[in-house]
Design a protein around this motif. Structure first.
Motif, PDB file in Angstrom:
ATOM      1  N   ALA A  32       0.835  -1.203   0.000  1.00 13.86           N
ATOM      2  CA  ALA A  32       0.000   0.000   0.000  1.00 13.86           C
ATOM      3  C   ALA A  32       0.869   1.251   0.000  1.00 13.86           C
ATOM      4  O   ALA A  32       2.000   1.235   0.488  1.00 13.86           O
ATOM      5  CB  ALA A  32      -0.932   0.015   1.211  1.00 13.86           C
ATOM      6  N   VAL A  33       0.307   2.311  -0.534  1.00 11.51           N
ATOM      7  CA  VAL A  33       0.900   3.646  -0.475  1.00 11.51           C
ATOM      8  C   VAL A  33      -0.087   4.533   0.273  1.00 11.51           C
ATOM      9  O   VAL A  33      -1.288   4.521  -0.024  1.00 11.51           O
ATOM     10  CB  VAL A  33       1.146   4.218  -1.882  1.00 11.51           C
ATOM     11  CG1 VAL A  33       1.592   5.672  -1.801  1.00 11.51           C
ATOM     12  CG2 VAL A  33       2.174   3.390  -2.641  1.00 11.51           C
ATOM     13  N   ILE A  34       0.410   5.282   1.243  1.00 12.84           N
ATOM     14  CA  ILE A  34      -0.424   6.227   1.983  1.00 12.84           C
ATOM     15  C   ILE A  34       0.257   7.582   1.867  1.00 12.84           C
ATOM     16  O   ILE A  34       1.392   7.753   2.321  1.00 12.84           O
ATOM     17  CB  ILE A  34      -0.584   5.822   3.458  1.00 12.84           C
ATOM     18  CG1 ILE A  34      -1.208   4.423   3.543  1.00 12.84           C
ATOM     19  CG2 ILE A  34      -1.436   6.838   4.212  1.00 12.84           C
ATOM     20  CD1 ILE A  34      -1.235   3.840   4.942  1.00 12.84           C
ATOM     21  N   THR A  35      -0.393   8.541   1.250  1.00 17.65           N
ATOM     22  CA  THR A  35       0.289   9.790   0.925  1.00 17.65           C
ATOM     23  C   THR A  35      -0.651  10.980   0.944  1.00 17.65           C
ATOM     24  O   THR A  35      -1.852  10.857   0.711  1.00 17.65           O
ATOM     25  CB  THR A  35       0.959   9.683  -0.472  1.00 17.65           C
ATOM     26  OG1 THR A  35       1.687  10.874  -0.748  1.00 17.65           O
ATOM     27  CG2 THR A  35      -0.086   9.490  -1.554  1.00 17.65           C
ATOM     28  N   SER A  36      -0.072  12.132   1.258  1.00 17.41           N
ATOM     29  CA  SER A  36      -0.774  13.413   1.173  1.00 17.41           C
ATOM     30  C   SER A  36       0.186  14.402   0.524  1.00 17.41           C
ATOM     31  O   SER A  36       1.063  14.956   1.190  1.00 17.41           O
ATOM     32  CB  SER A  36      -1.193  13.901   2.564  1.00 17.41           C
ATOM     33  OG  SER A  36      -1.855  15.135   2.481  1.00 17.41           O
ATOM     34  N   PRO A  37       0.070  14.632  -0.776  1.00 17.46           N
ATOM     35  CA  PRO A  37       1.038  15.478  -1.481  1.00 17.46           C
ATOM     36  C   PRO A  37       0.789  16.959  -1.212  1.00 17.46           C
ATOM     37  O   PRO A  37      -0.243  17.338  -0.652  1.00 17.46           O
ATOM     38  CB  PRO A  37       0.745  15.145  -2.952  1.00 17.46           C
ATOM     39  CG  PRO A  37      -0.711  14.830  -2.966  1.00 17.46           C
ATOM     40  CD  PRO A  37      -0.983  14.118  -1.668  1.00 17.46           C
ATOM     41  N   PRO A  38       1.735  17.817  -1.604  1.00 18.07           N
ATOM     42  CA  PRO A  38       1.448  19.256  -1.576  1.00 18.07           C
ATOM     43  C   PRO A  38       0.210  19.556  -2.418  1.00 18.07           C
ATOM     44  O   PRO A  38      -0.025  18.917  -3.442  1.00 18.07           O
ATOM     45  CB  PRO A  38       2.709  19.878  -2.191  1.00 18.07           C
ATOM     46  CG  PRO A  38       3.777  18.845  -2.012  1.00 18.07           C
ATOM     47  CD  PRO A  38       3.093  17.518  -2.106  1.00 18.07           C
ATOM     48  N   TYR A  39      -0.586  20.521  -1.996  1.00 23.91           N
ATOM     49  CA  TYR A  39      -1.883  20.784  -2.632  1.00 23.91           C
ATOM     50  C   TYR A  39      -1.847  21.866  -3.703  1.00 23.91           C
ATOM     51  O   TYR A  39      -2.872  22.176  -4.288  1.00 23.91           O
ATOM     52  CB  TYR A  39      -2.915  21.186  -1.575  1.00 23.91           C
ATOM     53  CG  TYR A  39      -3.361  20.084  -0.654  1.00 23.91           C
ATOM     54  CD1 TYR A  39      -2.950  18.759  -0.832  1.00 23.91           C
ATOM     55  CD2 TYR A  39      -4.199  20.365   0.419  1.00 23.91           C
ATOM     56  CE1 TYR A  39      -3.356  17.758   0.027  1.00 23.91           C
ATOM     57  CE2 TYR A  39      -4.621  19.356   1.278  1.00 23.91           C
ATOM     58  CZ  TYR A  39      -4.188  18.064   1.082  1.00 23.91           C
ATOM     59  OH  TYR A  39      -4.607  17.074   1.932  1.00 23.91           O
ATOM     60  N   ASN A  40      -0.675  22.470  -3.914  1.00 21.12           N
ATOM     61  CA  ASN A  40      -0.590  23.574  -4.878  1.00 21.12           C
ATOM     62  C   ASN A  40      -1.587  24.683  -4.510  1.00 21.12           C
ATOM     63  O   ASN A  40      -2.373  25.149  -5.323  1.00 21.12           O
ATOM     64  CB  ASN A  40      -0.858  23.093  -6.308  1.00 21.12           C
ATOM     65  CG  ASN A  40      -0.221  24.006  -7.345  1.00 21.12           C
ATOM     66  OD1 ASN A  40       0.881  24.502  -7.154  1.00 21.12           O
ATOM     67  ND2 ASN A  40      -0.907  24.228  -8.451  1.00 21.12           N
ATOM     68  N   GLN A  41      -1.480  25.118  -3.274  1.00 27.23           N
ATOM     69  CA  GLN A  41      -2.487  26.046  -2.760  1.00 27.23           C
ATOM     70  C   GLN A  41      -2.194  27.510  -3.074  1.00 27.23           C
ATOM     71  O   GLN A  41      -3.062  28.363  -2.872  1.00 27.23           O
ATOM     72  CB  GLN A  41      -2.609  25.879  -1.234  1.00 27.23           C
ATOM     73  CG  GLN A  41      -3.093  24.496  -0.842  1.00 27.23           C
ATOM     74  CD  GLN A  41      -3.531  24.450   0.600  1.00 27.23           C
ATOM     75  OE1 GLN A  41      -4.683  24.727   0.911  1.00 27.23           O
ATOM     76  NE2 GLN A  41      -2.623  24.114   1.491  1.00 27.23           N
ATOM     77  N   LYS A  42      -0.982  27.809  -3.528  1.00 27.30           N
ATOM     78  CA  LYS A  42      -0.613  29.193  -3.841  1.00 27.30           C
ATOM     79  C   LYS A  42      -0.951  30.111  -2.671  1.00 27.30           C
ATOM     80  O   LYS A  42      -1.559  31.182  -2.838  1.00 27.30           O
ATOM     81  CB  LYS A  42      -1.323  29.659  -5.117  1.00 27.30           C
ATOM     82  CG  LYS A  42      -1.112  28.750  -6.322  1.00 27.30           C
ATOM     83  CD  LYS A  42      -1.847  29.287  -7.534  1.00 27.30           C
ATOM     84  CE  LYS A  42      -1.830  28.306  -8.687  1.00 27.30           C
ATOM     85  NZ  LYS A  42      -0.493  28.042  -9.213  1.00 27.30           N
TER      86      LYS A  42
END
Length: 208
Positions: A60-70
């Motif tokens: 499994a991969v569990i991830t929360s990437p950067p959201y590009n929120q500017k």
């Protein structure tokens, strides 16, 4: 983006003194009957991921990437928000501000790399959220459908509150966790199967 582009902006200031690691090192960390592998390098480079996995496949991969929120571009505080600690932390944050088409292409690329290193029947739990540009939402499903993953389920993370710099809309208090699966039948041991698709979890406070 090309390998080496990365997703974050790092401080490249040179430091003095001896170091114990260098780019390209693979560390094996053993303890309690487990072995963890730590590679020093750019995780967006597929060749580095191959070295890290050493021919093995993840379950499994569990991830929360950067959201590009500017954040710096969109969240200039006004009125009572000028002294808000959350806004002050933005001053030291990385910009997280790729062009949106480049950002989405990067996410598709990374999801495809992870797919190659997960075994059949494996899963990816991908945490993201709806973002808003020009009064319209950007929905992660738009780029998830461009990856080889199959969507198993969409889970709503109820964050029990939220922050909004825009007073022209309801405060977003949720994020999404997309349960993605790879070819093959997954095996579920039944743990947690009494949960609904709404997970009420309050984030831990960051007072730093």
């Amino acid at each position: 983006p090309e390998p080496g582009g990365g997703g974050d902006e790092f401080d490249a200031t040179e430091t003095t003194g001896p170091t114990r690691t260098s780019v390209g090192d693979l560390w094996l960390i053993r303890g309690n009957g487990l072995e963890h592998r730590l590679f020093v390098g750019d995780c967006t480079d597929p060749a580095n991921v191959v070295i890290l996995f050493g021919g093995e496949k993840a379950a499994a991969v569990i991830t929360s990437p950067p959201y590009n929120q500017k954040l710096r571009l969109q969240s200039a505080p006004t009125g009572m928000h000028k002294t808000n600690a959350w806004f002050k932390r933005l001053e030291s944050a990385y910009e997280d501000a790729k062009p949106e088409d480049e950002y989405q292409a990067w996410q598709v690329s990374m999801l495809s790399i992870w797919f190659d290193h997960v075994r059949d029947g494996g899963a990816c739990f991908y945490n993201h959220k709806h973002r808003y540009r020009d009064r319209r939402p950007l929905i992660p499903l738009d780029w998830l459908r461009k990856t080889p993953w199959a969507l198993r389920q969409e889970i709503i993370w109820d964050r029990r509150g939220g922050v909004a710099a825009n007073a022209g809309m309801f405060i977003p208090g949720d994020e999404r966790i997309y349960w993605l699966e790879k070819d093959g039948d997954h095996v579920w041991n039944g743990v947690g199967n009494n949960r609904t698709t709404v997970w009420p979890i309050s984030p831990q406070a960051n007072d730093g």
